[in-house]
Design an enzyme around this catalytic site. Sequence first.
Site, mmCIF file in Angstrom:
data_model
loop_
_atom_site.group_PDB
_atom_site.id
_atom_site.type_symbol
_atom_site.label_atom_id
_atom_site.label_comp_id
_atom_site.label_asym_id
_atom_site.label_seq_id
_atom_site.Cartn_x
_atom_site.Cartn_y
_atom_site.Cartn_z
ATOM 1 N N ASP A 112 153.074 85.226 99.626
ATOM 2 C CA ASP A 112 153.969 84.929 98.531
ATOM 3 C C ASP A 112 153.338 84.296 97.409
ATOM 4 O O ASP A 112 152.095 83.868 97.679
ATOM 5 C CB ASP A 112 155.115 83.954 99.103
ATOM 6 C CG ASP A 112 156.117 84.598 100.005
ATOM 7 O OD1 ASP A 112 156.416 86.155 100.018
ATOM 8 O OD2 ASP A 112 156.501 84.163 100.982
ATOM 9 N N GLU A 146 158.645 83.079 116.431
ATOM 10 C CA GLU A 146 157.779 82.696 115.072
ATOM 11 C C GLU A 146 158.119 81.092 114.821
ATOM 12 O O GLU A 146 159.355 80.801 114.790
ATOM 13 C CB GLU A 146 158.148 83.506 113.847
ATOM 14 C CG GLU A 146 157.214 83.147 112.986
ATOM 15 C CD GLU A 146 157.241 84.115 111.451
ATOM 16 O OE1 GLU A 146 156.960 85.221 111.523
ATOM 17 O OE2 GLU A 146 157.957 83.854 110.671
#
Length: 600
Positions: free
Chosen positions: A113, A21
């Site tokens: 988030d 990632e």
Amino acid sequence: MKISKKIEQAGKEDKVWWSFEYFPPRTAQGLQNLLDRIERMRALGPEFIDITWNAGGRTSELTSELVKTCQSLIGIETCMHLTCTNMPKEKVDIALKEAKEHGCRNILALRGDPPMGKDKWEAIEGGFVHGIDLVRHIRATYGDHFDVAVAGFPQIMLLSPEERDQEMKWFKEKIDVGVDFIFTQMFYDVQIFIDWVRAVRAAGITIPIVPGIMPIQTWNGFQRATSLAKTFIPQSFIDALEPHKNNDEKVREIGTKLVADLCRQILAAPIGIRGLHFYTMNLERGSRMLLEELNLVPRVETLKPLPWRQSLTPSRRSETIRPIFWANRTKSYLSRTENWDEYPNGRFGDSRSPAYGELDGYGVWIKQTKEDALKLWGHPKSFSDVCSLFQRFCTKDLSALPWSDLEPSLETSVIAEQLAKMNSLGFLTINSQPAVDGVRSDDKIHGWGPANGYVYQKAYLEFFVSPELLDVLVPHIEDDSNITYYVINKRGDLRTNNTSEGPNAVTWGVFPGKEIVQPTIVEAISFMAWKDEAYELGQQWANLYEADSPPHKLICDTFQNSLLVNVVHNNYKKADAIFAPFVKAGEEYAAKHRTNGHVA
């Protein structure tokens, strides 16, 4: 390919796989450095990579551009994060549309988030409230075009039984609306993870689970990451790492062994997991050390489908042939030809698109920053200095030239000595390949294509040369009937000894049960298109220096007044024959001009 299919295939082969990632950097130079790093880490053998979507969508355009570049230029399967934070439905639809256009088949759908500066998450007007809403929208809009993943949180196992059961119920509802696989949040307690996997399976969730692994780089970084994610840390990790918290190297060494042991336990547990997903934090060393500790590298690709890396974008997946001139500037070639109606095919096809070679809208630039370029190439004062830089590049003593986005290829080492000699004589080489006479397709230097095949290539050279030196060279070239050449000046005046109007295949492969594959060609029309870029790169190099300074004038004069030439030796069985005319011409020219400063 969809990630679920890759996981399924690896399971059938009982193969351990891994993925990486990355997140979008904040600066242009950071982006270039990340692309270089992804390119290098591709050699570590990931099945796919994953690009995050920043909280609040602040880097959404950059995420989309990264996905496009990784799919088309680097040619690696890419998963794109997509969040609900600050994302109205219209913006989500644009992101999904672009992902599909870029060939991306995998989306990680997240609530996300809270936006920067806020403690609590809030849905934007016209946006989605929960991750499940985003999954539903993707399925309703695109059907099964995308593999859709969601996040899993092993640490719900630390909640009370009632809370844990409720979380699992909600998780099952999300999975059931059309999720294909699960990425987990990072964890360091292997038993928590194993217990969670068993609870997930007991809840009737059968899709693949991909464990998220975070390498330990430094003590402070470890503390910060686990604190932000509220990750439970086993006491054994604290006891092993804290005594060395001021010694980054020791923390990395111990952390690598701790996390590698975690990975071994995951792979050994009877829970059916054979893959690992590394949260790299855009760093290379930690992930590399982990893979080495696990004895999972090197997994070097010995077989390449073609000698150049194929694009995974839909319009280019069937592309099988490219002109050789852009061999060292792949991104430029892809950008210039992305609007073609068709690409050269196995029988060469028609590459005469009216958009071919257009510089407007793309521009030409040197990959390095001005600061890095001046460190590399210094301030040449004479033509001999310029020749020396080209020599050093051929022998890998210099990592880049303006005409090459990449370091010299492995096969360049086969002819490095001859190339260095050419440059010392005043032939400034910018592209080349050695002759190859039927090496196996699994050859580590020249190999490509399916197993049990053989590959061939004609010797090829491309270079800048002064008109005076070319006049000496041409008679020596024309003494060899196997050599064809094209010469062009900055204005575009072309001359050649080639009597055929069609392309010349300079690389080909012979494989069981297939037609001959011819992946690189030389042709006049593409050479004329490449010419503009080749000359402009010389000007860009000159522009790094103050106008009217000696280096600026030297480089301008050298390249703007030179001729661009490509030469093919059509007898691939004579490996060194292409170089003979250059040695003769160079020495003859040098003998006439010992004192005029043109030759080193």
